[in-house]
Write a protein that holds these residues in place. Structure first.
Motif, PDB file in Angstrom:
ATOM      1  N   ILE A  16       3.720  19.567 -19.986  1.00  0.00           N
ATOM      2  CA  ILE A  16       3.850  19.224 -18.572  1.00  0.00           C
ATOM      3  C   ILE A  16       4.050  17.713 -18.483  1.00  0.00           C
ATOM      4  N   THR A  17       5.132  17.311 -17.873  1.00  0.00           N
ATOM      5  CA  THR A  17       5.424  15.874 -17.752  1.00  0.00           C
ATOM      6  C   THR A  17       4.594  15.254 -16.627  1.00  0.00           C
ATOM      7  N   VAL A  18       4.038  14.083 -16.936  1.00  0.00           N
ATOM      8  CA  VAL A  18       3.271  13.350 -15.933  1.00  0.00           C
ATOM      9  C   VAL A  18       3.958  11.990 -15.764  1.00  0.00           C
ATOM     10  N   PRO A  19       4.707  11.807 -14.734  1.00  0.00           N
ATOM     11  CA  PRO A  19       5.490  10.565 -14.609  1.00  0.00           C
ATOM     12  C   PRO A  19       4.613   9.352 -14.331  1.00  0.00           C
ATOM     13  N   SER A  20       5.138   8.203 -14.760  1.00  0.00           N
ATOM     14  CA  SER A  20       4.416   6.950 -14.495  1.00  0.00           C
ATOM     15  C   SER A  20       4.238   6.751 -13.003  1.00  0.00           C
ATOM     16  N   GLY A  21       3.026   6.487 -12.616  1.00  0.00           N
ATOM     17  CA  GLY A  21       2.747   6.267 -11.203  1.00  0.00           C
ATOM     18  C   GLY A  21       2.650   7.544 -10.396  1.00  0.00           C
ATOM     19  N   GLY A  22       2.861   8.676 -11.036  1.00  0.00           N
ATOM     20  CA  GLY A  22       2.838   9.939 -10.310  1.00  0.00           C
ATOM     21  C   GLY A  22       1.637  10.779 -10.677  1.00  0.00           C
ATOM     22  N   SER A  23       1.620  12.014 -10.187  1.00  0.00           N
ATOM     23  CA  SER A  23       0.511  12.918 -10.483  1.00  0.00           C
ATOM     24  C   SER A  23       1.008  14.346 -10.529  1.00  0.00           C
ATOM     25  N   VAL A  24       0.244  15.155 -11.195  1.00  0.00           N
ATOM     26  CA  VAL A  24       0.517  16.595 -11.276  1.00  0.00           C
ATOM     27  C   VAL A  24      -0.752  17.321 -10.850  1.00  0.00           C
ATOM     28  N   THR A  25      -0.629  18.171  -9.865  1.00  0.00           N
ATOM     29  CA  THR A  25      -1.795  18.894  -9.384  1.00  0.00           C
ATOM     30  C   THR A  25      -1.694  20.362  -9.812  1.00  0.00           C
ATOM     31  N   MET A  26      -2.698  20.802 -10.486  1.00  0.00           N
ATOM     32  CA  MET A  26      -2.777  22.219 -10.880  1.00  0.00           C
ATOM     33  C   MET A  26      -3.661  22.937  -9.869  1.00  0.00           C
ATOM     34  N   ALA A  27      -3.215  24.104  -9.469  1.00  0.00           N
ATOM     35  CA  ALA A  27      -3.977  24.829  -8.438  1.00  0.00           C
ATOM     36  C   ALA A  27      -3.745  26.334  -8.596  1.00  0.00           C
ATOM     37  N   PRO A  28      -4.639  27.145  -8.094  1.00  0.00           N
ATOM     38  CA  PRO A  28      -4.445  28.596  -8.176  1.00  0.00           C
ATOM     39  C   PRO A  28      -3.088  28.997  -7.587  1.00  0.00           C
ATOM     40  N   GLY A  29      -2.403  29.866  -8.320  1.00  0.00           N
ATOM     41  CA  GLY A  29      -1.069  30.269  -7.878  1.00  0.00           C
ATOM     42  C   GLY A  29       0.012  29.363  -8.409  1.00  0.00           C
ATOM     43  N   GLY A  30      -0.374  28.346  -9.173  1.00  0.00           N
ATOM     44  CA  GLY A  30       0.632  27.431  -9.709  1.00  0.00           C
ATOM     45  C   GLY A  30       0.325  27.097 -11.164  1.00  0.00           C
ATOM     46  N   THR A  31       0.530  25.873 -11.500  1.00  0.00           N
ATOM     47  CA  THR A  31       0.263  25.444 -12.881  1.00  0.00           C
ATOM     48  C   THR A  31      -1.243  25.370 -13.117  1.00  0.00           C
ATOM     49  N   HIS A  32      -1.662  25.778 -14.303  1.00  0.00           N
ATOM     50  CA  HIS A  32      -3.084  25.691 -14.643  1.00  0.00           C
ATOM     51  C   HIS A  32      -3.276  25.716 -16.151  1.00  0.00           C
ATOM     52  N   VAL A  33      -4.471  25.409 -16.535  1.00  0.00           N
ATOM     53  CA  VAL A  33      -4.867  25.491 -17.950  1.00  0.00           C
ATOM     54  C   VAL A  33      -5.556  26.826 -18.160  1.00  0.00           C
ATOM     55  N   MET A  34      -5.158  27.544 -19.179  1.00  0.00           N
ATOM     56  CA  MET A  34      -5.771  28.833 -19.451  1.00  0.00           C
ATOM     57  C   MET A  34      -6.564  28.756 -20.755  1.00  0.00           C
ATOM     58  N   LEU A  35      -7.870  29.028 -20.633  1.00  0.00           N
ATOM     59  CA  LEU A  35      -8.727  29.102 -21.821  1.00  0.00           C
ATOM     60  C   LEU A  35      -8.910  30.571 -22.156  1.00  0.00           C
TER      61      LEU A  35
END
Lengths: 305, 358
Positions: B296-315
């Motif tokens: 997952i790319t995290v741009p300089s000065g930007g942010s990535v928000t993970m939330a239910p129904g979208g991107t997330h980390v799966m253990l």
């Protein structure tokens, strides 16, 4: 290019932060000063020779003075002068030793009394001389100059300018002459009389006190002098190695000369004493004349005349 | 050597030496005073004209020149002495770094600048700081030559080389004037005109200070601890995690949601793991299907928000089920930034639903 470098003329050796090169450099100020010193000395001697003639002591004095000036010139001109001014603190310290322990005493010994008298008359310098010849004053002047000319905030700017470098060298020579005045002033009556006190003076003024700044320099954890720390390296010596060597030289570099002089004082005193004994006849341990060898030994009850 | 003869052997007829006239002390004081005044004047004049003395250019708190506004850690890739590519930004990110452009045949500035800095770092026992020496003379500075030159210093120094174009680009990226080789002399020797400043990058990946040639060891020893102690410069401004949470575990799996905020250079989340699970992966939701992502790319000065129904980390393969009020540990691995370990609180289904609703 090499020819152009040879022809590059400066007044006095100073730190330039240029890489070291063995291409000789001309320091016109050094030559002028040496010419003035030797020229004025030669003129005075010539004038003396024409007026009353030169005696054997004058001729010996010339030898000493020329040797002292030669030492001064070697320590001031390229390459030693430049190395000491801008590359190696150890050479800077060596130059100090040459100035104060070699050039100054030899030049002072090379000044006959009549010349010193004329100089002091002309310069109205008797007052300064009377003060300087006092051992405690001379020792203070010598060692204040030593400390002053080794303070980092003095050395750095002074060695970075030709005039400053010249001033440091002049202070060294003058303080060296003052330091030796109580021992070899041309006016023998002003010299420290007792050989033991002469040796004590030499040890304290030239040997003991310099050990303190010498130790400070040797054991300083960091390079003290910007001018030598930032100088292009001469060989593989690091500034720390160079500084340690410089401190060691300040502490013990004077020992060969100092103890040679102290030994010479004792030897000469002893020889003079023997000569004196011969002149006035044999004396016992208390200085009383002894009877001739073929005379009847005095009995214990017979008082010695 | 003509040492004093005993007084009784003094030559006869010596004229008496004039006694103190009373002017002695005054004359001495005047002479000494004049000498001291002259000396002070020389010292002052010389000191004020010494353009390389960093004391003359010292800022109130640092001997170095402060860079305003702070410049970003440059991003360039060159070749190290082992022939391996060296991504400067990645390899040094978040670390106190000293960058110098020079050449090994340099007769003065380069060896002296490197010596004063590395001696100070060694004395301060800061061997962990990165020192990078980039050659400006790639034709003569072979890897062997660089290795030999840099091995003389008391701390490890990274030596980098590259093509002329690469090196020019690196100097441009670092904001220094590109080096220019002078014409060679008859023997083929030449010097290279180059920037003499030492660029200092702090863990916030910015350059706040630049040190001129002539910075001595004692000045480095005063400044380096102050640089390392500055809280704003040492707050890593790489990727930070905010607002992390996870729902109660179901079937040995756990979805973790968080926000990645990147205050540094462009970066990429390339992996995830957890001591509480046998494996971890990145998932994105494509419609109704979960798809595993490699990064997952995290741009300089930007942010990535993970939330239910979208991107997330799966253990997957949790070692034990987790309930609301507990935490799971997640380790995030990035391409450039150092790994981040996050304690993620487990929230209830109601709280999770509330977040979805919000």
């Amino acid at each position: 290019m090499r020819e152009l470098q040879v022809l590059a003329v400066s007044w006095w050796c100073q730190s330039t932060r240029a890489p070291w090169t063995w291409t000789p450099k001309i320091y016109i100020g050094v030559w002028i000063v040496m010419a003035v010193i030797l020229g004025s000395y030669g003129l005075a001697m010539r004038k003396r020779a024409k007026s009353v003639g030169l005696d054997s002591r004058d001729k010996r004095a010339i030898t000493w003075f020329v040797l002292g000036t030669l030492g001064l010139w070697l320590a001031t001109d390229w390459p030693l002068g430049l190395l000491g001014s801008g590359y190696l603190l150890s050479i800077h310290t060596t130059l100090y030793l040459i100035y104060t322990m070699v050039a100054a005493p030899l030049m002072l010994i090379g000044i006959p009394q009549w010349m010193a008298r004329a100089m002091l008359d002309r310069l109205h310098g008797w007052g300064v001389y009377r003060w300087s010849v006092k051992p405690w004053i001379a020792a203070i002047v010598l060692n204040l100059a030593l400390v002053f000319t080794h303070l980092p905030f003095i050395v750095d700017p002074f060695r970075s300018s030709q005039f400053g470098s010249f001033a440091l060298d002049a202070i060294w020579l003058i303080s060296g002459v003052v330091g030796w005045l109580p021992v070899v002033t041309p006016f023998r009556g002003d010299r420290i009389k007792a050989p033991i006190w002469k040796c004590v003076y030499l040890f304290i003024a030239f040997g003991a006190f310099p050990m303190l700044p010498g130790a400070f320099i040797t054991f300083s954890p960091l390079p003290l002098y910007r001018v030598y720390e930032l100088a292009p390296r001469f060989g593989d010596w690091s500034p720390e190695d160079d500084q340690q060597l410089a401190g060691a030289l300040m502490k013990v570099g004077n020992i060969p000369i100092l103890w040679s002089v102290i030994a010479a004082v004792f030897v000469k005193t002893s020889l003079a004493q023997n000569k004196d004994d011969l002149r006035i006849g044999y004396v016992d341990d208390e200085g009383n004349p002894l009877p001739p060898a073929d005379a009847t030994p005095p009995t214990p009850s017979t008082p010695v005349a | 050597m003509a040492i004093d003869a005993p007084p009784h052997l003094d030559p006869p007829g010596e004229a008496p030496v004039p006694r103190n006239s009373g002017r002695g002390p005054i004359a001495l004081i005047v002479v000494v005073g004049l000498v001291l005044v002259a000396i002070g004047a020389v010292a002052w004049l010389s000191g004020s004209s010494d353009d390389t003395s960093s004391t003359a250019t010292a800022q109130p708190t640092f001997y170095g020149r402060q860079v305003e506004p702070a410049r970003a850690r440059p991003d360039f890739t060159l070749t190290d002495v082992n022939g391996q590519p060296y991504d400067f930004a990645t390899e040094t990110q978040g670390q106190l770094t000293f960058l110098f452009f020079g050449y090994t045949n340099c007769p003065d500035v380069c060896p002296i600048s490197m010596a004063t800095l590395t001696s100070a770092l060694s004395d301060l026992n800061r061997v962990g700081a990165k020192v990078v020496f980039v050659t400006t003379d790639p034709s003569r500075d072979t890897p062997e030559q660089l290795t030999k030159f840099l091995s003389a210093y008391p701390v490890d120094v990274v030596g980098l080389t590259g093509t002329v174009e690469q090196l020019e680009a690196a100097q441009k990226a670092a904001g220094v004037t590109a080096a220019i080789a002078e014409a060679p002399d008859a023997k083929g020797n030449y010097t290279v005109g180059h920037s003499a400043s030492m660029n200092v990058y702090t863990p916030d990946d910015l350059q706040h200070l630049s040190y001129p040639a002539g910075t001595v060891q004692s000045e480095w020893m005063q400044d380096i601890p102050k640089i390392a102690a500055d809280p704003s410069w040492n707050a890593a401004k790489g990727v930070a995690v905010t607002d992390a949470y996870a729902g109660p575990s179901t079937g040995g799996n756990e979805a973790v949601y968080l926000t990645l905020a990147n205050g540094g250079v462009d970066d990429t989340l390339v992996g995830v793991e957890s001591p509480n699970a046998t494996s971890g992966s990145l998932h994105t939701t494509d419609g109704t299907t979960m798809v595993e992502s490699e990064q997952i790319t995290v741009p300089s000065g930007g942010s990535v928000t993970m939330a239910p129904g979208g991107t997330h980390v799966m253990l997957e393969g949790l070692t034990a089920d987790v309930a609301p009020g507990q935490t799971v540990t997640v380790v995030l691995r990035f391409k450039k930034a150092p790994p981040l370990t996050v304690q993620v609180p487990v929230v209830s289904f109601d709280a999770l639903a509330a977040r979805i609703g919000s």
